[in-house]
Design an enzyme around this catalytic site. Structure first.
Site, PDB file in Angstrom:
ATOM      1  N   TYR A   1      27.739  10.718   4.104  1.00 59.08           N
ATOM      2  CA  TYR A   1      27.167  10.695   5.452  1.00 59.08           C
ATOM      3  C   TYR A   1      25.644  10.807   5.391  1.00 59.08           C
ATOM      4  CZ  TYR A   1      25.999  12.200  10.200  1.00 59.08           C
ATOM      5  OH  TYR A   1      25.440  12.316  11.440  1.00 59.08           O
TER       6      TYR A   1
ATOM      7  N   SER B   1      20.054  11.594  11.937  1.00 58.26           N
ATOM      8  CA  SER B   1      20.658  12.920  11.845  1.00 58.26           C
ATOM      9  C   SER B   1      19.768  13.780  10.972  1.00 58.26           C
ATOM     10  CB  SER B   1      22.048  12.822  11.209  1.00 58.26           C
ATOM     11  OG  SER B   1      22.551  14.103  10.849  1.00 58.26           O
TER      12      SER B   1
END
Length: 246
Positions: free
Chosen positions: A154, A141
């Site tokens: 995250y 990501s």
């Protein structure tokens, strides 16, 4: 199959980037093993691929279970004699402020995003080494490269995914290729599982512009499709003009 067809295992293939990648790679002429927990969705995905003339099979898989990951890889070897590519796509994005103390959600992200990737490496790497070839594609990501409010845990898991993949790239024997793909805001159901209200509001503005999962699938297809002596190490893909939420 021709000499360019590959046997490809994709984790997290029941939706979003995983499903789009399965459709794209099957359309490229590869045989796709679509792995995920939601078997009903996998069955529908493989049905669509077959209807479009592609080759695919479903494999019920929870990447947080190392024995399940190993069993799926062994089943692929038993059925096809080799595994050419593992697309480690399974992931969860449970954004929240640290002060919300959503510890079970932190643990879930660590289990899926980090341990799930490691379980894939542990299952596939010995196969690649025996074959003298193989390709690990990790879907990380842009969160691996930036931290914004609500993304601390995250981002930490995605940086870990980046670091694990980069470490493997440096350690891998000749013939083994390693790629990290880091998507920005992509049309998927990841954000639907956020429970923290502050994070939900921030994501509504952040997701004003998204790119399709097919765009990420195309990047994965590009990396896999390069000649054996070309290793595409990292691809970062964002919507044009994407900026972190303020």
């Amino acid at each position: 199959m021709t000499n360019t067809d590959k046997i490809i295992l994709i984790t997290g293939a029941s939706s979003g980037i995983g499903a789009a990648t399965a459709r794209r790679l099957a359309g490229d002429g590869h045989h796709v093993v679509a792995g995920a927990r939601r078997k009903d969705r996998l069955d529908e995905l493989t049905r669509r691929i077959h209807a479009d003339g592609g080759s695919a099979e479903a494999a019920e898989l929870d990447v947080t279970d190392p024995s399940a990951m190993t069993a799926v890889v062994e089943a692929v070897l038993s059925r096809h004699g080799r595994l050419d590519v593992l697309v480690a796509n399974a992931g969860v994005m449970l954004l929240s402020r640290l002060g919300a103390l959503l510890v079970p959600e932190w643990d879930r992200m660590l289990d899926v995003n980090v341990r799930g990737l490691l379980h894939g490496v542990a299952a596939a790497l010995p196969v690649f080494e025996r074959q003298g070839s193989g390709h690990l594609v990790t879907v990380a990501s842009v969160g691996a490269h930036e931290v914004v409010p609500t993304s601390a845990v995250y981002s930490a898991t995605k940086f870990a995914a980046w670091a694990i993949t980069e470490g493997l790239r440096q350690e891998a024997r000749p013939g083994i290729r390693v790629t990290t793909v880091s998507p920005g805001v992509t049309d998927s159901e990841l954000a639907d599982h956020i429970t923290d209200r502050y994070a939900q509001e921030a994501m509504r503005a952040y997701r004003a512009a998204v790119i399709s999962a097919d765009s990420i699938a195309a990047a994965i297809s590009y990396a896999i499709g390069q000649p054996p002596d070309v290793d595409v190490n990292e691809i970062v893909i964002r919507p044009a003009g994407q900026r972190p939420p303020s």
